[in-house]
Design a protein around this motif. Structure first.
Motif, PDB file in Angstrom:
ATOM      1  N   TRP A  65       0.818  -1.218   0.000  1.00 11.60           N
ATOM      2  CA  TRP A  65       0.000   0.000   0.000  1.00 11.60           C
ATOM      3  C   TRP A  65       0.853   1.271   0.000  1.00 11.60           C
ATOM      4  O   TRP A  65       0.500   2.268  -0.616  1.00 11.60           O
ATOM      5  CB  TRP A  65      -0.934   0.003   1.213  1.00 11.60           C
ATOM      6  N   GLU A  66       1.970   1.228   0.705  1.00  8.23           N
ATOM      7  CA  GLU A  66       2.796   2.438   0.850  1.00  8.23           C
ATOM      8  C   GLU A  66       3.430   2.857  -0.476  1.00  8.23           C
ATOM      9  O   GLU A  66       3.818   4.010  -0.630  1.00  8.23           O
ATOM     10  CB  GLU A  66       3.913   2.219   1.877  1.00  8.23           C
ATOM     11  N   GLU A  74     -10.213   6.846   3.469  1.00 11.24           N
ATOM     12  CA  GLU A  74      -8.741   6.841   3.537  1.00 11.24           C
ATOM     13  C   GLU A  74      -8.262   5.473   4.005  1.00 11.24           C
ATOM     14  O   GLU A  74      -8.996   4.727   4.648  1.00 11.24           O
ATOM     15  CB  GLU A  74      -8.264   7.931   4.492  1.00 11.24           C
ATOM     16  N   HIS A  75      -6.996   5.182   3.654  1.00  8.46           N
ATOM     17  CA  HIS A  75      -6.390   3.915   4.033  1.00  8.46           C
ATOM     18  C   HIS A  75      -5.211   4.212   4.963  1.00  8.46           C
ATOM     19  O   HIS A  75      -4.364   5.038   4.620  1.00  8.46           O
ATOM     20  CB  HIS A  75      -5.899   3.194   2.768  1.00  8.46           C
ATOM     21  N   PRO A  76      -5.151   3.569   6.117  1.00  8.46           N
ATOM     22  CA  PRO A  76      -4.074   3.902   7.076  1.00  8.46           C
ATOM     23  C   PRO A  76      -2.669   3.672   6.521  1.00  8.46           C
ATOM     24  O   PRO A  76      -1.725   4.323   6.954  1.00  8.46           O
ATOM     25  CB  PRO A  76      -4.360   2.980   8.273  1.00  8.46           C
ATOM     26  N   ARG A  77      -2.525   2.759   5.560  1.00  6.99           N
ATOM     27  CA  ARG A  77      -1.178   2.489   5.016  1.00  6.99           C
ATOM     28  C   ARG A  77      -0.963   3.136   3.655  1.00  6.99           C
ATOM     29  O   ARG A  77       0.025   2.879   2.990  1.00  6.99           O
ATOM     30  CB  ARG A  77      -0.978   0.973   4.919  1.00  6.99           C
ATOM     31  N   CYS A  78      -1.894   3.980   3.265  1.00  3.97           N
ATOM     32  CA  CYS A  78      -1.809   4.587   1.932  1.00  3.97           C
ATOM     33  C   CYS A  78      -2.159   6.073   2.078  1.00  3.97           C
ATOM     34  O   CYS A  78      -3.078   6.574   1.446  1.00  3.97           O
ATOM     35  CB  CYS A  78      -2.801   3.865   1.028  1.00  3.97           C
ATOM     36  N   ALA A  79      -1.395   6.732   2.948  1.00  2.00           N
ATOM     37  CA  ALA A  79      -1.759   8.084   3.377  1.00  2.00           C
ATOM     38  C   ALA A  79      -1.661   9.127   2.268  1.00  2.00           C
ATOM     39  O   ALA A  79      -2.199  10.231   2.405  1.00  2.00           O
ATOM     40  CB  ALA A  79      -0.867   8.493   4.546  1.00  2.00           C
ATOM     41  N   ILE A  95      -6.498  10.003  -1.111  1.00  2.00           N
ATOM     42  CA  ILE A  95      -7.861  10.019  -0.582  1.00  2.00           C
ATOM     43  C   ILE A  95      -8.770   9.512  -1.705  1.00  2.00           C
ATOM     44  O   ILE A  95      -8.628   9.937  -2.850  1.00  2.00           O
ATOM     45  CB  ILE A  95      -8.288  11.450  -0.191  1.00  2.00           C
ATOM     46  N   THR A 128     -13.985   8.708   6.143  1.00  2.17           N
ATOM     47  CA  THR A 128     -13.440   9.754   7.020  1.00  2.17           C
ATOM     48  C   THR A 128     -14.253  11.039   6.897  1.00  2.17           C
ATOM     49  O   THR A 128     -13.714  12.134   6.912  1.00  2.17           O
ATOM     50  CB  THR A 128     -11.959  10.029   6.689  1.00  2.17           C
TER      51      THR A 128
END
Lengths: 183, 109
Positions: free
Chosen positions: A5-6, A78-83, A86, A72
């Motif tokens: 994801w990052e 939103e994805h916590p590992r794909c900051a 959006i 959100t």
């Protein structure tokens, strides 16, 4: 499915989201700045992935949660590992100003197929921001896409007239010719 | 008037105001129409989420306008124009004929 994801690009993330929604019978079309990112080969990077769909937020939530996205507020996820990104769902219908979108482009990626605006509609979408809000970024993005893709200029001209923006359209064409080296 | 279509009176007033004056913000609309700020804000958000209006930040204020990219904008404008014809003279005077031309700073009212 293992996803880094990052490190995802805009196109890879769009493909994952489109594919996931498609599996649940939801057709979503990518619009806005993310189309510019794809058509400009990442010369412009948008942090927003805007999808237009007739599905309700409630219908979208389950498949997106399965990928790890959380709502959100408003119409975005939103994805916590794909900051860096959006996922947003602007209200339907799929349109460019007063014109319904009639043709959808499909871009095959290893993780799925992205449904997105055609280059011509992407240019119109960006020009709309320039026409109505004097957005210089919209003009620049329209130039970026138009200078590297085949565009239906007759359609853009006709639509610009409907949007009461013939003067700005002429300015866009003048800048595009200069950018393409046509003087 | 448009309440059956729009779902509530607040949205009708907001849309008529934005049609007449071009822009507005939640505190101003709440003051003009004597409605709660939260009620106005809730309807502004609903209309914004639906793409009917758009919001811009100016300083700390969120300014709203009718969305020129809304696909039904000309039909909506026609509807609002028509609705205004049915607004009583008193209501027009009270809400929709405010001064918009400039006035030099310090000049007595």
């Amino acid at each position: 499915m293992t996803v880094a994801w990052e490190r995802l690009t805009t196109a890879e993330l769009a493909a994952i989201v489109c594919d996931q929604l498609d599996r649940c019978g939801i057709r979503a079309t990518l619009v806005g700045g993310a189309c510019v990112t794809i058509y400009s080969d990442n010369r412009y990077i948008s942090g927003d992935l805007d999808f237009v769909t007739d599905a309700s937020l409630k219908e979208l939530e389950k498949p997106l949660r399965a990928l790890g996205f959380v709502p959100t507020g408003g119409r975005h996820f939103e994805h916590p590992r794909c900051a860096a990104f959006i996922i947003d769902f602007p209200a339907p219908p799929l349109s460019i100003g007063g014109d319904p979108v009639r043709e959808i482009n499909r871009l095959r990626m290893p993780r799925g197929t992205i449904r997105l605006l055609t280059p011509t509609d992407c240019v119109r979408d960006r020009l709309a921001a320039y026409y109505h809000w004097n957005d210089p970024q919209g003009l620049e993005q329209a130039l970026m896409v138009a200078s590297s893709h085949s565009i239906d200029h007759a359609l853009v001209k006709r639509w610009s007239k409907d949007e009461k923006a013939t003067v700005k359209h002429r300015e866009f064409m003048r800048m595009l010719r200069r950018r393409k080296g046509g003087g | 008037m448009l309440e059956p279509l729009l779902g509530n009176k607040t949205s009708e007033k907001i849309l008529l105001y934005l049609h007449v004056y071009g822009e507005g913000y939640s505190r101003l609309l709440s003051r003009v129409f004597g409605m709660s700020v939260s009620g106005v804000y809730q309807q502004l958000r609903r209309l914004e989420d639906g793409g009917v209006i758009v919001g811009f930040s100016k300083g700390r204020t969120r300014i709203f306008k009718l969305n020129p990219r809304y696909p039904f904008r000309s039909e909506l404008a026609a509807l609002l124009r028509k609705a205004l014809q049915f607004v009583s003279e008193d209501t027009k005077e009270q809400y929709f004929r405010g001064r918009t031309r400039p006035r030099r700073t310090g000049k007595p009212v």
